[in-house]
Enzyme design. Structure first.
Site, PDB file in Angstrom:
ATOM      1  N   PHE A  83       0.859  -1.186   0.000  1.00  0.00           N
ATOM      2  CA  PHE A  83       0.000   0.000   0.000  1.00  0.00           C
ATOM      3  C   PHE A  83       0.898   1.240   0.000  1.00  0.00           C
ATOM      4  O   PHE A  83       1.838   1.327   0.789  1.00  0.00           O
ATOM      5  CB  PHE A  83      -0.884  -0.031   1.250  1.00  0.00           C
ATOM      6  CG  PHE A  83      -1.962   1.003   1.263  1.00  0.00           C
ATOM      7  CD1 PHE A  83      -3.113   0.829   0.508  1.00  0.00           C
ATOM      8  CD2 PHE A  83      -1.830   2.150   2.016  1.00  0.00           C
ATOM      9  CE1 PHE A  83      -4.127   1.792   0.527  1.00  0.00           C
ATOM     10  CE2 PHE A  83      -2.842   3.116   2.035  1.00  0.00           C
ATOM     11  CZ  PHE A  83      -3.985   2.937   1.293  1.00  0.00           C
TER      12      PHE A  83
ATOM     13  N   ASP B  65       2.693  -5.705   8.026  1.00  0.00           N
ATOM     14  CA  ASP B  65       1.498  -4.871   8.049  1.00  0.00           C
ATOM     15  C   ASP B  65       0.307  -5.805   7.871  1.00  0.00           C
ATOM     16  O   ASP B  65       0.196  -6.505   6.849  1.00  0.00           O
ATOM     17  CB  ASP B  65       1.562  -3.819   6.942  1.00  0.00           C
ATOM     18  CG  ASP B  65       0.416  -2.818   7.069  1.00  0.00           C
ATOM     19  OD1 ASP B  65      -0.671  -3.208   7.529  1.00  0.00           O
ATOM     20  OD2 ASP B  65       0.627  -1.646   6.698  1.00  0.00           O
TER      21      ASP B  65
ATOM     22  N   TYR C 144     -10.335  -0.243  11.334  1.00  0.00           N
ATOM     23  CA  TYR C 144     -11.598   0.191  10.708  1.00  0.00           C
ATOM     24  C   TYR C 144     -11.977  -0.711   9.536  1.00  0.00           C
ATOM     25  O   TYR C 144     -13.035  -0.557   8.973  1.00  0.00           O
ATOM     26  CB  TYR C 144     -11.521   1.657  10.240  1.00  0.00           C
ATOM     27  CG  TYR C 144     -10.268   2.002   9.463  1.00  0.00           C
ATOM     28  CD1 TYR C 144     -10.131   1.666   8.125  1.00  0.00           C
ATOM     29  CD2 TYR C 144      -9.214   2.657  10.095  1.00  0.00           C
ATOM     30  CE1 TYR C 144      -8.977   1.978   7.428  1.00  0.00           C
ATOM     31  CE2 TYR C 144      -8.051   2.970   9.405  1.00  0.00           C
ATOM     32  CZ  TYR C 144      -7.933   2.632   8.077  1.00  0.00           C
ATOM     33  OH  TYR C 144      -6.785   2.924   7.395  1.00  0.00           O
ATOM     34  N   LYS C 145     -11.093  -1.654   9.175  1.00  0.00           N
ATOM     35  CA  LYS C 145     -11.402  -2.571   8.074  1.00  0.00           C
ATOM     36  C   LYS C 145     -12.169  -3.769   8.647  1.00  0.00           C
ATOM     37  O   LYS C 145     -13.329  -3.625   9.010  1.00  0.00           O
ATOM     38  CB  LYS C 145     -10.112  -2.948   7.345  1.00  0.00           C
ATOM     39  CG  LYS C 145      -9.521  -1.737   6.580  1.00  0.00           C
ATOM     40  CD  LYS C 145      -8.141  -1.950   6.013  1.00  0.00           C
ATOM     41  CE  LYS C 145      -7.683  -0.666   5.287  1.00  0.00           C
ATOM     42  NZ  LYS C 145      -6.234  -0.620   5.069  1.00  0.00           N
TER      43      LYS C 145
ATOM     44  N   ARG D 244     -13.195  -4.436  -6.733  1.00  0.00           N
ATOM     45  CA  ARG D 244     -12.727  -5.206  -5.579  1.00  0.00           C
ATOM     46  C   ARG D 244     -13.885  -5.486  -4.627  1.00  0.00           C
ATOM     47  O   ARG D 244     -14.708  -4.615  -4.365  1.00  0.00           O
ATOM     48  CB  ARG D 244     -11.649  -4.371  -4.880  1.00  0.00           C
ATOM     49  CG  ARG D 244     -10.988  -5.035  -3.711  1.00  0.00           C
ATOM     50  CD  ARG D 244      -9.902  -4.134  -3.144  1.00  0.00           C
ATOM     51  NE  ARG D 244     -10.452  -3.019  -2.385  1.00  0.00           N
ATOM     52  CZ  ARG D 244      -9.794  -2.364  -1.425  1.00  0.00           C
ATOM     53  NH1 ARG D 244      -8.541  -2.687  -1.138  1.00  0.00           N
ATOM     54  NH2 ARG D 244     -10.350  -1.372  -0.781  1.00  0.00           N
TER      55      ARG D 244
END
Ligand SMILES: *Cc1c(COP(=O)(O)O)cnc(C)c1O
Length: 396
Positions: free
Chosen positions: A112, A183, A208-209, A355
């Site tokens: 990312f 990560d 938050y995912k 996605r």
């Protein structure tokens, strides 16, 4: 043992198929009342006394232990706060410090961008000639030479869902004398993780995912307890100090993982996250993984049978991917907008990927079939080919 899904624990809008919990989890039903109680009965009633009376100061450790339980981290090895980008910076600066004679930070080109940007900023700040070296994801293990100070890898690729083998990469890093940072942004709450067993020095991630803590929920950082006592934090804020309320003029790092704290904890966000984590009570990560593999397998099989225009952009073998699936389409942005307009929510990642995240806490096979019905309609009838689906918003 709890069965999945547990849809009754979430406030999912009627008629919506939510396949974006990998980006922002939905609202747990118990969360608003908990947050309201914190705001009124703790903050409102106690004001400054709340720091002691309501144990706000202990929240980062307390919530850290609950997140730790989901990633194989023993109690007292995880703390919460800030955003993931900040936690990446903390882990990386500490890792580089541990290997002063080495100048390479190794990552892959599927990482990312924020993780890479933080590395670039750190390198510039250090001014010691470090290099961020990027290789293809499949070449990581082979690229860990004795020049490498730190290997910084995101386990599950945010675009394709391709997954690294944490044990194998960590072993390769240690074999070459490098420090390992994982990560877990797309792993925590998505796939079984055991940071202690894999032996990595650092792990970071967001909440938050898949952990449903809400927009801006605080990040986590794990540090191997065997090395945490030697770390000199780059972000040496007062709440990572050994005795914040001594107000010493000189920084002295706190005990253990406490030193990875920076400033005042986000008490409201941590309260919200604490409520969200109740949805994980009694959930076996092995069951969750089995359900996730089944959902993604069914989705791929159905899409390939009914939407021949789409090209799979994720590993076909469920063991090689996390809990998300992407397909490529030239007009991916418009296709996703047309889906969202029909209440099937996924997202778009440039240049051409649509996605979808699969979250067995609240998604079942019926949802997968319902989503494919809409996707097939959008593609086979070219419903995406309308001007209103082609104007890009700021967040895609
Ligand atoms: C989601 C994500 C981020 C986001 O970082 P924030 O600081 O929380 O905005 C960073 N890195 C990875 C790998 C991610 O998936």
């Amino acid at each position: 043992m709890t069965t999945l899904p547990r849809k009754d624990l979430f406030d999912l809008p009627e008629g919506m198929t939510y396949l974006d919990g990998n980006s922002l989890g939905p609202l747990p039903k118990a969360l608003p009342a908990r947050l309201d109680a914190m705001v009124r009965d703790e903050w409102g009633a106690h004001l400054i006394k709340g720091w002691n009376a309501c144990a706000w100061m202990d929240q980062p450790a307390r919530v850290g232990n609950r997140v730790g339980a989901l990633i194989g981290a023993p109690d007292g090895t995880v703390t919460m706060g800030d955003t993931l980008s900040v936690k990446v910076y903390q882990a990386l600066s500490a890792a580089v410090q541990m290997r002063p004679d080495r100048k390479v930070i190794l990552s892959d080109n599927g990482n990312f961008p924020s993780d890479l940007y933080m590395a670039q900023g750190l390198i510039q700040q250090l001014g010691q000639g470090h290099e961020l070296r990027l290789v293809d994801p499949e070449d990581v293990a082979g690229a860990i030479t004795d020049e490498v100070a730190a290997v910084m890898i995101t386990q599950v690729d945010y675009r394709s869902g391709r997954m690294h083998d944490m044990n194998a990469v960590t072993a390769a890093a240690h074999e070459a004398g490098a420090v390992m940072i994982w990560d877990l942004a797309h792993s925590a709450g998505a796939v079984p993780v055991d940071v202690a067993a894999c032996g990595c020095e650092f792990a970071v991630g967001c909440t938050y995912k898949y952990l449903n803590g809400g927009p801006g929920a605080p990040a986590f950082i794990y540090v191997d307890p065997a090395i945490v006592g030697d770390i000199k934090p780059a972000l040496s804020g007062w709440l990572g100090h050994d005795a914040p309320f001594a107000f010493d003029l000189d920084y002295r790092p706190g005990m253990g993982i406490e030193r990875m704290r920076v400033g005042t904890p986000p008490v409201m966000q941590l309260t919200a996250l604490e409520a969200a984590l109740d949805a994980w009570d009694g959930v076996s990560m092995a069951d969750l993984r089995a359900a996730s593999m089944r959902l993604t397998d069914v989705f791929i099989e159905q899409v390939e049978a009914r939407c021949p225009e789409l090209t799979l952009a994720s590993p076909r073998d469920a063991h090689q991917r996390g809990s998300q699936v992407s397909f490529a389409h030239e007009e991916g942005y418009a296709v996703m907008q047309a889906l969202i307009a029909r209440d099937v929510i996924g997202d778009f990642r440039a240049p051409n990927l649509i996605r979808f995240g699969f979250t067995p806490l609240y998604i079942d096979e019926g949802d997968v079939i319902a989503a494919v019905d809409v996707l097939a309609d959008v593609l086979n009838n070219r419903l995406w080919d309308a001007p209103e689906y082609k104007t890009r918003s700021r967040v895609t």
